[in-house]
Design a protein around this motif. Structure first.
Motif, PDB file in Angstrom:
ATOM      1  N   THR A 189       4.101  -3.806  -4.678  1.00  0.00           N
ATOM      2  CA  THR A 189       4.620  -2.312  -4.271  1.00  0.00           C
ATOM      3  C   THR A 189       3.963  -2.527  -2.660  1.00  0.00           C
ATOM      4  N   ARG A 190       2.817  -2.276  -2.842  1.00  0.00           N
ATOM      5  CA  ARG A 190       2.274  -2.434  -1.648  1.00  0.00           C
ATOM      6  C   ARG A 190       1.995  -3.283  -0.753  1.00  0.00           C
ATOM      7  N   ARG A 191       2.423  -5.077  -0.676  1.00  0.00           N
ATOM      8  CA  ARG A 191       3.687  -5.739  -0.111  1.00  0.00           C
ATOM      9  C   ARG A 191       5.110  -5.182  -0.171  1.00  0.00           C
TER      10      ARG A 191
ATOM     11  N   GLN B 235       5.177  -2.619   3.431  1.00  0.00           N
ATOM     12  CA  GLN B 235       4.390  -3.210   4.577  1.00  0.00           C
ATOM     13  C   GLN B 235       5.790  -3.738   5.220  1.00  0.00           C
ATOM     14  N   ASN B 236       5.906  -4.760   4.075  1.00  0.00           N
ATOM     15  CA  ASN B 236       7.299  -5.784   4.659  1.00  0.00           C
ATOM     16  C   ASN B 236       8.800  -5.197   5.223  1.00  0.00           C
ATOM     17  N   GLU B 237       8.531  -3.516   4.442  1.00  0.00           N
ATOM     18  CA  GLU B 237       9.672  -2.812   4.614  1.00  0.00           C
ATOM     19  C   GLU B 237       9.376  -1.754   6.026  1.00  0.00           C
TER      20      GLU B 237
ATOM     21  N   GLY C 235       8.809  -5.653   8.657  1.00  0.00           N
ATOM     22  CA  GLY C 235       9.261  -6.329   8.438  1.00  0.00           C
ATOM     23  C   GLY C 235       8.807  -7.682   8.753  1.00  0.00           C
ATOM     24  N   SER C 236       7.532  -7.681   8.994  1.00  0.00           N
ATOM     25  CA  SER C 236       6.901  -9.402   8.384  1.00  0.00           C
ATOM     26  C   SER C 236       5.788  -8.959   7.215  1.00  0.00           C
ATOM     27  N   ARG C 237       4.911  -9.885   6.844  1.00  0.00           N
ATOM     28  CA  ARG C 237       3.680 -10.248   6.122  1.00  0.00           C
ATOM     29  C   ARG C 237       2.713  -8.660   6.798  1.00  0.00           C
TER      30      ARG C 237
ATOM     31  N   LEU D  24      -4.015   5.235   3.034  1.00  0.00           N
ATOM     32  CA  LEU D  24      -2.717   5.447   2.252  1.00  0.00           C
ATOM     33  C   LEU D  24      -1.662   6.315   2.553  1.00  0.00           C
ATOM     34  N   LYS D  25      -2.018   7.411   3.280  1.00  0.00           N
ATOM     35  CA  LYS D  25      -1.910   8.699   4.656  1.00  0.00           C
ATOM     36  C   LYS D  25      -1.431   8.643   5.563  1.00  0.00           C
ATOM     37  N   ALA D  26      -1.817   6.976   6.578  1.00  0.00           N
ATOM     38  CA  ALA D  26      -1.473   6.457   7.441  1.00  0.00           C
ATOM     39  C   ALA D  26      -0.060   5.477   7.112  1.00  0.00           C
ATOM     40  N   ASP D  27      -0.449   4.737   6.487  1.00  0.00           N
ATOM     41  CA  ASP D  27       0.849   3.809   6.447  1.00  0.00           C
ATOM     42  C   ASP D  27       1.736   3.781   4.239  1.00  0.00           C
ATOM     43  N   ASP D  28       1.672   4.981   3.809  1.00  0.00           N
ATOM     44  CA  ASP D  28       2.379   5.439   3.072  1.00  0.00           C
ATOM     45  C   ASP D  28       3.500   6.241   2.876  1.00  0.00           C
ATOM     46  N   PRO D  29       4.387   6.754   3.767  1.00  0.00           N
ATOM     47  CA  PRO D  29       4.637   7.394   4.324  1.00  0.00           C
ATOM     48  C   PRO D  29       6.125   7.832   2.264  1.00  0.00           C
ATOM     49  N   GLY D  30       6.355   6.526   1.998  1.00  0.00           N
ATOM     50  CA  GLY D  30       7.259   7.468   0.217  1.00  0.00           C
ATOM     51  C   GLY D  30       6.626   7.400  -0.881  1.00  0.00           C
TER      52      GLY D  30
END
Length: 169
Positions: free
Chosen positions: A75-77, A80-82, A85-87, A120-126
């Motif tokens: 899920t994390r990967r 991040q990709n979404e 747009g990359s690894r 998580l708050k910074a980079d997990d919008p959904g």
């Protein structure tokens, strides 16, 4: 709570040897086996189904938590990709907490917990990664409850209070 014990170690990696071992036991012994703990291998499940068909199968916590941690990482990967747009790169917030996500909540220091929540708050919008982590922790919590009748209310409460509440943020 009563705990089981390993009865024997049977050589081989397939199901033929364990099935033969079970079938070599007396019928009264086989009839007395009510629960069987196994890893997530389809081969061992088939052994139980054929040799001990009345046994209730229970997956062992180690393999379930390992699987939950794999799902968190997937899920994390994906998130991040979404987002990028990359690894992942070393500085990406979700990449920086990849190991914290697989740790048990009670083993996290207050600093680590703050880092986990903040990134998580910074980079997990959904809230997808956070929800996967919360689900893994709920699964771990279930294995600490010794009274089986308490498990359904705990599951319902956890889903209603923790997971759904996160989606409102």
């Amino acid at each position: 709570m009563r705990r089981g014990v390993a009865l024997d170690v049977v050589a081989g990696r397939g199901g033929a040897n364990p099935k033969a071992w079970i079938e070599s036991q007396e019928q009264s012994w086989r009839d007395g086996v009510k629960w069987g703990t196994l890893d997530l291998s389809g081969g061992y499940k088939a052994v139980f189904r054929k040799a001990l068909p009345k046994t209730t199968l229970v997956a062992d916590p180690f393999h379930l938590i390992k699987l939950a941690n794999q799902r968190i990482d997937e899920t994390r990967r994906r998130v991040q990709n979404e987002l990028y747009g990359s690894r992942a790169r070393a500085g990406d917030p979700l990449y920086r907490i990849r190991r914290l996500l697989t740790m048990a909540d009670e083993r996290l220091t207050s600093y680590a917990k703050d880092k986990l929540v903040g990134l998580l708050k910074a980079d997990d919008p959904g809230n997808e990664v956070a929800t996967a982590w919360q689900a893994k922790e709920a699964l771990r919590e279930l294995y600490t409850i010794s009274d089986p009748s308490l498990k359904p209310p705990v599951i319902a409460n956890y889903i209603n209070v923790k997971i759904l509440a996160r989606s409102d943020k």
